[in-house]
Write a protein that holds these residues in place. Structure first.
Motif, PDB file in Angstrom:
ATOM      1  N   SER A 224       0.856  -1.189   0.223  1.00  0.00           N
ATOM      2  CA  SER A 224      -0.019  -0.036  -0.083  1.00  0.00           C
ATOM      3  C   SER A 224       0.826   1.202  -0.082  1.00  0.00           C
ATOM      4  O   SER A 224       0.574   2.344  -0.728  1.00  0.00           O
ATOM      5  N   LEU A 225       1.874   1.310   0.816  1.00  0.00           N
ATOM      6  CA  LEU A 225       2.707   2.294   0.814  1.00  0.00           C
ATOM      7  C   LEU A 225       3.503   2.491  -0.604  1.00  0.00           C
ATOM      8  O   LEU A 225       3.650   3.598  -0.851  1.00  0.00           O
ATOM      9  N   MET A 226       4.028   1.646  -0.980  1.00  0.00           N
ATOM     10  CA  MET A 226       4.652   1.355  -2.334  1.00  0.00           C
ATOM     11  C   MET A 226       3.662   2.165  -3.322  1.00  0.00           C
ATOM     12  O   MET A 226       4.061   2.934  -4.302  1.00  0.00           O
ATOM     13  N   VAL A 227       2.352   1.654  -3.401  1.00  0.00           N
ATOM     14  CA  VAL A 227       1.433   2.234  -4.481  1.00  0.00           C
ATOM     15  C   VAL A 227       1.367   3.609  -4.174  1.00  0.00           C
ATOM     16  O   VAL A 227       1.281   4.652  -5.137  1.00  0.00           O
ATOM     17  N   VAL A 228       1.147   4.181  -2.973  1.00  0.00           N
ATOM     18  CA  VAL A 228       0.996   5.492  -2.600  1.00  0.00           C
ATOM     19  C   VAL A 228       2.092   6.432  -2.981  1.00  0.00           C
ATOM     20  O   VAL A 228       2.109   7.298  -3.804  1.00  0.00           O
ATOM     21  N   HIS A 229       3.512   5.899  -2.891  1.00  0.00           N
ATOM     22  CA  HIS A 229       4.504   6.538  -3.452  1.00  0.00           C
ATOM     23  C   HIS A 229       4.797   6.546  -4.717  1.00  0.00           C
ATOM     24  O   HIS A 229       5.251   7.370  -5.376  1.00  0.00           O
ATOM     25  N   ALA A 230       4.347   5.572  -5.369  1.00  0.00           N
ATOM     26  CA  ALA A 230       4.424   5.469  -6.851  1.00  0.00           C
ATOM     27  C   ALA A 230       3.509   6.640  -7.318  1.00  0.00           C
ATOM     28  O   ALA A 230       3.908   7.164  -8.334  1.00  0.00           O
ATOM     29  N   ALA A 231       2.213   6.615  -6.908  1.00  0.00           N
ATOM     30  CA  ALA A 231       1.240   7.656  -7.274  1.00  0.00           C
ATOM     31  C   ALA A 231       1.955   8.943  -7.105  1.00  0.00           C
ATOM     32  O   ALA A 231       1.655   9.910  -8.017  1.00  0.00           O
ATOM     33  N   ALA A 232       2.671   9.137  -6.057  1.00  0.00           N
ATOM     34  CA  ALA A 232       3.185  10.814  -5.634  1.00  0.00           C
ATOM     35  C   ALA A 232       4.232  10.913  -6.802  1.00  0.00           C
ATOM     36  O   ALA A 232       4.511  11.904  -7.200  1.00  0.00           O
ATOM     37  N   LEU A 233       5.039   9.690  -7.071  1.00  0.00           N
ATOM     38  CA  LEU A 233       6.259   9.904  -7.945  1.00  0.00           C
ATOM     39  C   LEU A 233       5.738  10.283  -9.502  1.00  0.00           C
ATOM     40  O   LEU A 233       6.242  11.005  -9.930  1.00  0.00           O
ATOM     41  N   GLN A 234       4.486   9.572  -9.674  1.00  0.00           N
ATOM     42  CA  GLN A 234       4.077   9.870 -10.943  1.00  0.00           C
ATOM     43  C   GLN A 234       3.643  11.223 -10.996  1.00  0.00           C
ATOM     44  O   GLN A 234       3.630  12.066 -12.089  1.00  0.00           O
ATOM     45  N   ALA A 235       2.951  11.801  -9.761  1.00  0.00           N
ATOM     46  CA  ALA A 235       2.767  13.208  -9.771  1.00  0.00           C
ATOM     47  C   ALA A 235       3.627  14.206  -9.917  1.00  0.00           C
ATOM     48  O   ALA A 235       3.426  15.406 -10.546  1.00  0.00           O
ATOM     49  N   VAL A 236       4.687  14.143  -9.292  1.00  0.00           N
ATOM     50  CA  VAL A 236       5.754  15.076  -9.154  1.00  0.00           C
ATOM     51  C   VAL A 236       7.157  14.533 -10.040  1.00  0.00           C
ATOM     52  O   VAL A 236       7.946  15.331  -9.963  1.00  0.00           O
ATOM     53  N   ALA A 237       6.909  13.775 -11.085  1.00  0.00           N
ATOM     54  CA  ALA A 237       8.169  13.174 -11.573  1.00  0.00           C
ATOM     55  C   ALA A 237       8.692  14.693 -12.383  1.00  0.00           C
ATOM     56  O   ALA A 237      10.042  14.695 -12.513  1.00  0.00           O
ATOM     57  N   ARG A 238       7.927  15.289 -12.889  1.00  0.00           N
ATOM     58  CA  ARG A 238       8.251  16.702 -13.742  1.00  0.00           C
ATOM     59  C   ARG A 238       8.592  17.682 -13.144  1.00  0.00           C
ATOM     60  O   ARG A 238       9.356  18.763 -13.276  1.00  0.00           O
ATOM     61  N   LYS A 239       7.757  17.959 -11.845  1.00  0.00           N
ATOM     62  CA  LYS A 239       7.739  19.142 -11.145  1.00  0.00           C
ATOM     63  C   LYS A 239       9.003  19.236 -10.458  1.00  0.00           C
ATOM     64  O   LYS A 239       9.619  20.387 -10.279  1.00  0.00           O
ATOM     65  N   ARG A 246      13.443  11.112  -4.134  1.00  0.00           N
ATOM     66  CA  ARG A 246      13.081  10.395  -2.971  1.00  0.00           C
ATOM     67  C   ARG A 246      12.019   9.491  -2.641  1.00  0.00           C
ATOM     68  O   ARG A 246      12.176   8.476  -1.926  1.00  0.00           O
ATOM     69  N   ASN A 247      10.970   9.721  -3.406  1.00  0.00           N
ATOM     70  CA  ASN A 247       9.842   8.661  -3.614  1.00  0.00           C
ATOM     71  C   ASN A 247      10.240   7.632  -4.252  1.00  0.00           C
ATOM     72  O   ASN A 247       9.912   6.450  -3.765  1.00  0.00           O
ATOM     73  N   ALA A 248      11.123   7.402  -5.202  1.00  0.00           N
ATOM     74  CA  ALA A 248      11.425   6.457  -5.739  1.00  0.00           C
ATOM     75  C   ALA A 248      12.510   5.429  -4.998  1.00  0.00           C
ATOM     76  O   ALA A 248      12.333   4.324  -4.739  1.00  0.00           O
ATOM     77  N   ALA A 249      13.133   6.201  -3.760  1.00  0.00           N
ATOM     78  CA  ALA A 249      14.185   5.658  -2.864  1.00  0.00           C
ATOM     79  C   ALA A 249      13.233   4.804  -1.879  1.00  0.00           C
ATOM     80  O   ALA A 249      13.586   3.628  -1.564  1.00  0.00           O
ATOM     81  N   LEU A 250      12.108   5.562  -1.338  1.00  0.00           N
ATOM     82  CA  LEU A 250      11.239   5.159  -0.328  1.00  0.00           C
ATOM     83  C   LEU A 250      10.457   3.755  -1.113  1.00  0.00           C
ATOM     84  O   LEU A 250      10.228   2.823  -0.464  1.00  0.00           O
ATOM     85  N   VAL A 251      10.079   3.833  -2.216  1.00  0.00           N
ATOM     86  CA  VAL A 251       9.436   2.620  -3.073  1.00  0.00           C
ATOM     87  C   VAL A 251      10.648   1.579  -3.025  1.00  0.00           C
ATOM     88  O   VAL A 251      10.029   0.394  -2.533  1.00  0.00           O
ATOM     89  N   GLY A 252      11.560   1.849  -3.142  1.00  0.00           N
ATOM     90  CA  GLY A 252      12.837   0.695  -3.470  1.00  0.00           C
ATOM     91  C   GLY A 252      12.935  -0.149  -1.777  1.00  0.00           C
ATOM     92  O   GLY A 252      12.955  -0.919  -1.547  1.00  0.00           O
ATOM     93  N   ASP A 253      12.742   0.968  -0.867  1.00  0.00           N
ATOM     94  CA  ASP A 253      13.142   0.448   0.617  1.00  0.00           C
ATOM     95  C   ASP A 253      11.727  -0.268   1.004  1.00  0.00           C
ATOM     96  O   ASP A 253      12.221  -1.362   1.656  1.00  0.00           O
ATOM     97  N   MET A 254      10.820   0.277   0.663  1.00  0.00           N
ATOM     98  CA  MET A 254       9.536  -0.563   1.106  1.00  0.00           C
ATOM     99  C   MET A 254       9.367  -1.951   0.330  1.00  0.00           C
ATOM    100  O   MET A 254       9.196  -2.922   0.949  1.00  0.00           O
ATOM    101  N   GLY A 255       9.930  -2.015  -0.935  1.00  0.00           N
ATOM    102  CA  GLY A 255       9.855  -3.178  -1.577  1.00  0.00           C
ATOM    103  C   GLY A 255      10.910  -4.306  -0.829  1.00  0.00           C
ATOM    104  O   GLY A 255      10.619  -5.256  -0.846  1.00  0.00           O
TER     105      GLY A 255
END
Length: 443
Positions: A224-239, A246-255
């Protein structure tokens, strides 16, 4: 058993009152031989009595044939033998009749009375016959020789079949008693084995439920946390590339954390399964009945031990880290702890941690972005926890990820708490949020 002590066959295979055909053939043969003997002895009896020879022969045939019913009516056979004793016929019938009577299950007083009557009849007839023979042949016997010979011959014709019948009957009754005990023991062992199998099946069912609950708790929260971080990563990837990193690193840590916990759990299950298979292989098949009780107790103990989970489970000391992970995923979490912190049993701390973890996971799934309050209270004899979230805000780009729900989270939490004798309550609040509360005994 029949009245002669014969064993009942599992299924009657003989005619009329015989349990087996072999017994019927034997009795009919003995009856035929006895009838011929009595018929032959009926000839001199008819001459001495002054009756036609045919009457003596027919009387002998009828008397001797009574031996056919020795198993069904042993008393009648002995009475007929006593009745024809004065006619000096029925030697085989007397021997077989006394043996059958003694081997039967009749009361001892009846056996003793009939045996005494037979002995007395033989004694009288023998004494009279020896006295007549000595008179006719002009033999001289001492005063003691004639009674001694009469008693000896009477005992010789009565005691051996009587003692043999008593021995055989007692042995048959002993074997029947041992057989009944063996059958009773076999039924008890079978019932015990069935009960052990039922308890083992119950333990396996409990183990499957526990594994499913552990897998749900481990996987659901991390993913669930990975999905939330992935969604946030998708939203702020360009901005905001830095936040995306940081979100990508958190997704990796969670996995990695999810994989580590799954690997540890699967390792415990694999080692336990190999040990159980080795133990089953070591038990010989012949000892399954004797080992049924031990198997039942061992199955229940294994189920209870496995229900406690791995020895190194989560604890309340990791609660800050758990809240921090949810905060890093964008959730506003307020953690408050009341009372003096102290160590608890491993299953108590693990259950408390899993309740908070699953409650936060449900907030991520169903109320993303809602402010959440986590309260933990250390009391004298119990520990209480409550996770309550406010109504979720409007769906934003970062919280638009849809997380599936299996409907097992609340059920698993209630099962965990109830297993420790605690109380679990969950439901919506008046403000539109959701609240999860649990109280677990400290010991």
């Amino acid at each position: 058993m029949t009245t002669t002590g014969e064993d009942h066959a599992p299924a009657r295979g003989g005619p009329w009152w015989w349990d087996r055909r072999r017994g019927a053939v034997l009795d009919v043969s003995l009856g035929a031989v006895s009838a011929l003997e009595c018929a032959a002895e009926g000839v001199p009896f008819a001459r001495d009595a002054g009756v036609p020879l045919a009457v003596g022969v027919v009387f002998g045939l009828l008397a001797g044939s009574v031996l056919v019913v020795r198993r069904k009516w042993p008393i009648a056979v002995v009475l007929v033998t006593i009745a024809v004793t004065p006619a000096e016929m029925g030697v085989l019938m007397g021997v077989v009749g006394l043996y059958t009577l003694a081997a039967s299950e009749l009361p001892r007083r009846i056996i003793g009375s009939l045996a005494g009557m037979s002995l007395l009849g033989n004694l009288v007839v023998t004494f009279v016959r020896l006295g007549q023979d000595s008179t006719q042949k002009a033999l001289q016997f001492g005063d003691w020789l004639l009674p001694f010979a009469s008693v000896t011959m009477s005992l010789g014709a009565t005691a051996p079949p009587l003692l043999l019948g008593l021995y055989v009957g007692q042995r048959r009754r002993l074997m029947e008693s041992l057989r009944e005990r063996a059958d009773s023991l076999e039924r008890e062992l079978q019932l015990l084995a069935e009960r052990a199998e039922e308890r083992a099946e119950w333990a396996r069912s409990e183990e499957r439920t526990r594994i499913a609950r552990e897998m749900h708790d481990v996987v659901a929260h991390r993913v669930s946390l990975m999905v939330v971080h992935a969604a946030a990563l998708q939203a702020v990837a360009r901005k905001d590339p830095e936040k995306a990193v940081r979100n990508a690193a958190l997704v990796g840590d969670m996995g990695r954390q999810a994989l580590t916990e799954l690997r540890e759990m699967l390792g415990v299950l694999r080692s336990g399964g190999e040990g159980a298979r080795a133990e089953r292989a070591a038990v010989p098949l012949a000892a399954v009945g004797v080992a049924a009780a031990a198997a039942a107790s061992r199955a229940v103990e294994d189920g209870e031990a496995s229900s406690e989970g791995p020895s190194e489970g989560p604890s309340l000391s990791e609660l800050d880290e758990l809240v921090g992970q949810s905060a890093a995923a964008g959730m506003v979490v307020d953690l408050s702890v009341e009372g003096e912190e102290r160590p608890y049993a491993a299953e108590v701390e693990s259950t408390a941690f899993r309740v908070v973890q699953e409650a936060l996971t449900n907030v991520h799934k169903h109320a993303a972005g809602a402010k959440t309050y986590v309260r933990l209270a250390h009391r004298v004899s119990e520990i209480a926890m409550q996770v309550e979230n406010e109504p979720p805000p409007e769906v934003s780009a970062e919280s638009s990820a849809r997380l599936p729900s299996g409907g097992n989270g609340l059920v698993g939490m209630k099962e965990r708490v109830s297993a420790l004798g605690g109380v679990f309550v969950s439901g919506p609040t008046d403000a539109g949020g959701f609240r999860v509360s649990a109280v677990i005994p400290a010991s």
